[in-house]
Scaffold this motif. Structure first.
Motif, PDB file in Angstrom:
ATOM      1  N   GLY A  36       0.875  -1.139  -0.224  1.00  0.00           N
ATOM      2  CA  GLY A  36       0.023   0.283  -0.022  1.00  0.00           C
ATOM      3  C   GLY A  36       0.868   1.378  -0.430  1.00  0.00           C
ATOM      4  N   SER A  37       1.548   1.135   0.931  1.00  0.00           N
ATOM      5  CA  SER A  37       2.795   2.346   0.591  1.00  0.00           C
ATOM      6  C   SER A  37       2.978   2.789  -0.609  1.00  0.00           C
ATOM      7  N   LEU A  38       3.829   1.584  -1.285  1.00  0.00           N
ATOM      8  CA  LEU A  38       4.938   1.937  -2.009  1.00  0.00           C
ATOM      9  C   LEU A  38       3.790   2.371  -2.960  1.00  0.00           C
ATOM     10  N   LEU A  39       2.270   1.684  -2.858  1.00  0.00           N
ATOM     11  CA  LEU A  39       1.696   2.147  -4.132  1.00  0.00           C
ATOM     12  C   LEU A  39       1.017   3.299  -3.991  1.00  0.00           C
ATOM     13  N   GLY A  40       1.363   4.269  -2.820  1.00  0.00           N
ATOM     14  CA  GLY A  40       0.956   5.592  -1.822  1.00  0.00           C
ATOM     15  C   GLY A  40       2.447   6.749  -3.024  1.00  0.00           C
ATOM     16  N   VAL A  41       2.806   6.132  -2.497  1.00  0.00           N
ATOM     17  CA  VAL A  41       4.333   6.745  -3.431  1.00  0.00           C
ATOM     18  C   VAL A  41       4.364   6.983  -4.664  1.00  0.00           C
ATOM     19  N   LEU A  42       3.619   6.349  -5.624  1.00  0.00           N
ATOM     20  CA  LEU A  42       3.873   6.009  -6.967  1.00  0.00           C
ATOM     21  C   LEU A  42       2.864   7.210  -6.999  1.00  0.00           C
ATOM     22  N   LEU A  43       1.226   6.896  -6.052  1.00  0.00           N
ATOM     23  CA  LEU A  43       0.090   7.961  -6.943  1.00  0.00           C
ATOM     24  C   LEU A  43       0.657   9.513  -5.766  1.00  0.00           C
ATOM     25  N   GLY A  44       0.821   9.331  -4.761  1.00  0.00           N
ATOM     26  CA  GLY A  44       1.137  10.545  -4.807  1.00  0.00           C
ATOM     27  C   GLY A  44       2.302  11.912  -5.474  1.00  0.00           C
ATOM     28  N   VAL A  45       3.331  10.815  -6.432  1.00  0.00           N
ATOM     29  CA  VAL A  45       4.321  11.857  -6.968  1.00  0.00           C
ATOM     30  C   VAL A  45       3.500  12.284  -8.145  1.00  0.00           C
ATOM     31  N   GLY A  46       2.983  11.734  -8.246  1.00  0.00           N
ATOM     32  CA  GLY A  46       1.921  11.472  -9.771  1.00  0.00           C
ATOM     33  C   GLY A  46       1.150  12.564  -9.878  1.00  0.00           C
ATOM     34  N   VAL A  47       0.233  12.209  -8.682  1.00  0.00           N
ATOM     35  CA  VAL A  47      -0.344  13.396  -8.444  1.00  0.00           C
ATOM     36  C   VAL A  47       0.498  14.775  -8.300  1.00  0.00           C
ATOM     37  N   SER A  48       1.441  14.719  -7.653  1.00  0.00           N
ATOM     38  CA  SER A  48       2.155  16.387  -7.572  1.00  0.00           C
ATOM     39  C   SER A  48       2.394  16.633  -9.247  1.00  0.00           C
ATOM     40  N   ALA A  49       3.229  15.491  -9.840  1.00  0.00           N
ATOM     41  CA  ALA A  49       3.486  16.438 -11.130  1.00  0.00           C
ATOM     42  C   ALA A  49       2.183  16.685 -12.206  1.00  0.00           C
ATOM     43  N   VAL A  50       0.950  16.316 -11.693  1.00  0.00           N
ATOM     44  CA  VAL A  50       0.101  16.615 -12.417  1.00  0.00           C
ATOM     45  C   VAL A  50       0.261  18.441 -12.010  1.00  0.00           C
ATOM     46  N   VAL A  51      -0.140  18.429 -10.549  1.00  0.00           N
ATOM     47  CA  VAL A  51      -0.284  19.961 -10.338  1.00  0.00           C
ATOM     48  C   VAL A  51       0.209  20.960 -10.729  1.00  0.00           C
ATOM     49  N   ALA A  52       2.389  19.798 -10.308  1.00  0.00           N
ATOM     50  CA  ALA A  52       3.563  20.783 -10.816  1.00  0.00           C
ATOM     51  C   ALA A  52       3.632  21.230 -12.356  1.00  0.00           C
ATOM     52  N   PHE A  53       2.946  20.170 -13.388  1.00  0.00           N
ATOM     53  CA  PHE A  53       2.002  20.433 -15.306  1.00  0.00           C
ATOM     54  C   PHE A  53       1.623  22.139 -14.609  1.00  0.00           C
ATOM     55  N   GLN A  54       0.338  21.706 -14.373  1.00  0.00           N
ATOM     56  CA  GLN A  54      -0.758  22.818 -14.121  1.00  0.00           C
ATOM     57  C   GLN A  54      -0.031  23.905 -13.886  1.00  0.00           C
ATOM     58  N   LEU A  55       0.478  23.808 -12.097  1.00  0.00           N
ATOM     59  CA  LEU A  55       0.691  25.460 -12.073  1.00  0.00           C
ATOM     60  C   LEU A  55       2.573  25.971 -12.645  1.00  0.00           C
ATOM     61  N   GLY A  56       3.212  24.947 -13.777  1.00  0.00           N
ATOM     62  CA  GLY A  56       4.011  25.096 -14.568  1.00  0.00           C
ATOM     63  C   GLY A  56       5.076  25.378 -13.712  1.00  0.00           C
TER      64      GLY A  56
END
Length: 793
Positions: A309-329
């Motif tokens: 669960g933690s490994l999947l959570g890390v992948l999920l969190g980094v993925g969401v952060s990448a989308v947010v960072a892309f949207q915010l430039g």
């Protein structure tokens, strides 16, 4: 034998993955939330750092002038190793017609020092031009070609917007409104502004390193502060990044809530899993397995689930952060150390969540575990013990909440801590009061046939199963209702206190001099404005201080009204044509630094006093944003005029509360998602737990449709009971939270408010979610043939 427990744990996970999906999902969401929060904040901090450094990124040395000593730039340009030295100015002022403050920065003459780009238009070149940040222009409803009037106590300037600059879309963009002006705004022959902070940005030739260049410049700078670019950047980052830490604290608080909810759901799930495996554990005990082996097996199983669960959570969190960072430039920045700690937290959460179920498992004797049903006497003793403990916890929580309502320096801490203890006690007692509530419904269900009666009886046969499902629903519904009640009550409380603090909706004030004769007519013509009053004013000596006095009809001739913060008991007023001595009365009708007297007293003080203030009311359904924009257009030509009153304050509070509510809603949605996942999991596992029971009912003649209906009715009953408790708890928590926060903000009155339609929608969603959660397990149970299901263990 050393790895036997590990092999058994791996085999259990591989053989029954369906039972563990919800636990993995809960850990994944909890860890993913924390990882995303940390990563987004790291990216935000890096973006802020770059924005602070950007202004001096191409410089080698920064000189901060103590007294705006602009002639110092020439000696610095003559220092050996200096390629260029440019002045940089900074100031801020209020936008006429609103309560907004805008910061002005000068555009460097050297293009290499321009730390941001134009989004549209052109840079300002004259003293009457300005470029606004894109977010600032949006908030002020300004476009290229519009005029904006900026003023402070000493000056006023009307500037034409020539361009828009990039401000980005970060979390904190727009909190400090920014603009850019030409250096001539400060240095021209008819300069209308004074720089609050003046710096000299120095670029070296490369012949000397920044430290050596700084030493040479100190020799000619005198008392002015000389720093290398890196030292200046570190100092500014330490001063200006506190906003990020506020968001970090907010995110971590809601992250703790998500972990708490996830922990409750995981504990409930493991309790059900242990109950389902009573026969398996009893057989292992009968074959010689020790308590330590049983405990280690469960802990290893939880550890494996936590790792996945933690490994999947890390992948999920980094993925969401990448989308947010892309949207915010922004540039994605992953804090590896923090992410590793949060992954470890997920594993520990899973392991700690199985401690209580493991203790229960090792207490099961082989003979007891091999029975078809659990020992009811043991269950009753456990239930009584849990009821006593939960009652004590709830009483302690209520006592802390009551203590927090008194005059104590730690009132907010007591209130929040008391609510937390009360919540733990309330959740621990679900196995006591939920069966009682469901038992009251059983008699009513008997009228709707044997299927409904059987469903009602099933809900009260197993208090542990009821407690597991009910706790998840209470948490989900309670969180949402707490947020709704808290937001509605805070809005009502803020508006009520603003009505007291700002009894007048709109004020247009000229602190020195008289307003134009047609100002009242123009203000009255603004749609949404009503009851316009012109008030005469003058300046007097009040107890030796220079204050403004306003004449308001209806005020007694024998008193003077003063803002409570002035703490006046009496006032000796000396005006241009007379003087009076009157007792002072605290009243918020008097603006800050302004005294209110009757028109007769004002005439005594100054017979020639002109109209210096206009008061007006706004209609109840007025569009505050449009109203403020139109008032700004009307008042902008009046040099030194300021728009105030309760309308602007209400708009600011409403905007702030709406923004915080939006952020909190998005954050708490994670916790609610975890809780609803727990509802589906516990309902699904309860159906799996009764596979043999369902098969027996089928063998006795119950049709598949009847079995599905029975399970659906059970789910609805459990959902309704949990929803009712969640709503009541949410209302209580929201009200106590509002009272505690209002007391911390020194609000004089506290108002309770809640939206009944929103609460009903929450109840409907919770009930439907609970019913849907039983559909798939119900269909699975109905499809199984009686012979196959009776053979299952």
């Amino acid at each position: 034998m050393r790895f036997l427990a590990l092999r058994n744990a791996v085999a259990e996970v591989r053989m029954n993955p369906r039972r563990l999906v919800a636990v993995v999902v809960a850990i994944m969401i909890s860890v993913g939330y924390l990882v995303a929060s940390a990563t987004v904040l790291a990216s935000e901090s890096a973006t802020m750092d770059r924005s602070i450094i950007a202004r001096t990124a191409n410089t080698d040395v920064v000189v901060t002038l103590a007294d705006n000593n602009s002639p110092l730039v020439q000696p610095i340009r003559g220092v050996e190793g200096v390629a260029s030295a440019d002045l940089s100015y900074l100031s801020h002022g209020r936008v006429t017609g609103s309560s907004e403050w805008v910061q002005q920065q000068s555009v460097p003459d050297n293009p290499a020092l321009r730390w941001t780009d134009l989004a549209a238009g052109a840079w300002p070149v004259g003293p009457d031009e300005i470029a606004l940040g894109t977010v600032t222009a949006k908030q002020l409803n300004m476009r290229i070609g519009d005029e904006i009037t900026i003023n402070d106590a000493n000056s006023s300037a009307t500037l034409r917007v020539t361009g828009l600059t990039h401000e980005g879309n970060s979390l904190l963009s727009g909190l400090a409104q920014s603009s850019f002006v030409a250096p001539a705004f400060y240095t021209g022959g008819t300069s209308i502004r004074t720089s609050l902070q003046t710096e000299i940005l120095v670029i070296g030739t490369g012949a000397a390193d920044p430290d050596q260049l700084a030493e040479r410049i100190r020799a000619v700078a005198g008392a002015d502060k000389v720093e290398t670019s890196s030292d200046f950047a570190r100092r500014k980052m330490a001063e200006q990044t506190s906003g990020v830490y506020v968001f970090q604290l907010l995110l971590l608080v809601f992250g703790a809530i998500a972990l708490l909810v996830g922990g409750i759901m995981i504990v409930n799930t493991f309790l059900i899993l242990v109950t389902q495996r009573r026969r398996q554990i009893g057989l292992l005990r009968a074959l010689g397995a020790s308590n330590g082996q049983i405990r280690r097996g469960l802990l290893l199983e939880a550890g494996l689930i936590g790792v996945v669960g933690s490994l999947l959570g890390v992948l999920l969190g980094v993925g969401v952060s990448a989308v947010v960072a892309f949207q915010l430039g922004e540039l994605l920045t992953v804090p590896v150390g923090q992410v590793a700690v949060m992954a470890l937290v997920g594993v520990l959460l899973a392991v700690l969540s199985v401690v209580v179920p493991a203790r229960r498992a090792i207490r099961i004797s082989p003979l007891e575990a091999l029975r078809p049903v659990a020992d009811r006497q043991t269950e009753r003793r456990t239930s009584r013990f849990r009821a006593v403990i939960s009652t004590v916890l709830m009483l302690i929580g209520l006592a802390a909440v009551w203590f927090g309502t008194g005059e104590t320096p730690f009132a907010l801490l007591f209130s929040v801590g008391g609510l937390l203890v009360f919540a733990v006690g309330l959740l621990a007692a679900t196995g006591t009061y939920l069966p009682f509530m469901l038992r009251a419904c059983t008699g009513l269900l008997a009228r709707f046939g044997p299927t409904a009666r059987l469903a009602g009886n099933n809900t009260i046969r197993n208090p542990g199963r009821v407690a597991a499902t009910g706790a998840a629903l209470i948490v989900a519904v309670g969180i949402i209702v707490t947020l709704q009640v808290g937001a509605a009550s805070m809005k009502a409380t803020a508006n009520g206190n603003l009505e007291t603090r700002f009894p007048v909706d709109v004020t247009v004030t000229l602190f020195d001099g008289a307003l134009p004769p047609d100002a009242a007519r123009d203000i009255a013509a603004v749609p949404g404005i009503t009851n316009v009053r012109e008030l005469r004013s003058t300046r007097v000596q009040a107890n030796g201080k220079d204050l403004r006095v306003l004449g308001v009809p209806g005020v007694s001739d024998t008193e003077v009204l003063a803002d409570p913060y002035l703490r006046l008991k009496s006032a000796v007023l000396v005006g241009k044509t007379g003087s009076v001595t009157l007792p002072a009365v605290d009243n918020y009708l008097a603006p800050a630094d302004t005294l209110v007297v009757s028109p007769n007293v004002l005439s005594t003080l100054d017979k020639t006093a002109g109209v210096g203030t206009i008061w007006a009311d706004a209609v109840a359904d007025a569009d505050i944003t449009a109203l403020r924009s139109q008032l700004r257009d009307v008042v902008a030509p009046i040099t030194g005029a300021e728009v105030g009153g309760g309308l602007s304050a209400k708009a600011s509070y409403t905007e702030l509360l709406d923004r915080l509510l939006m952020v909190a809603t998005m954050l708490l949605a994670v916790a609610v998602l975890i809780a609803l996942t727990g509802v589906g999991n516990t309902l699904g596992l309860s159906v799996l737990e009764r596979t043999r029971e369902s098969a027996l009912l089928r063998a006795l003649g119950m049709q598949r449709g009847g079995l599905r209906s029975m399970l659906a009715i059970e789910a609805v009953l459990l959902s309704v009971a949990g929803t009712v408790v969640g709503i009541l708890a949410g209302v209580f928590f929201g009200w106590v939270g509002t009272h505690a926060i209002s007391k911390e903000l020194n609000f004089s009155t506290v108002s309770f408010a809640m939206s009944l339609p929103q609460t009903l929608i929450v109840a409907a969603v919770a009930v439907v979610a609970g019913m849907i959660a039983s559909v798939l397990p119900g269909r699975r149970a109905a499809r199984a043939t009686p012979v196959t299901a009776l053979a299952a263990d």
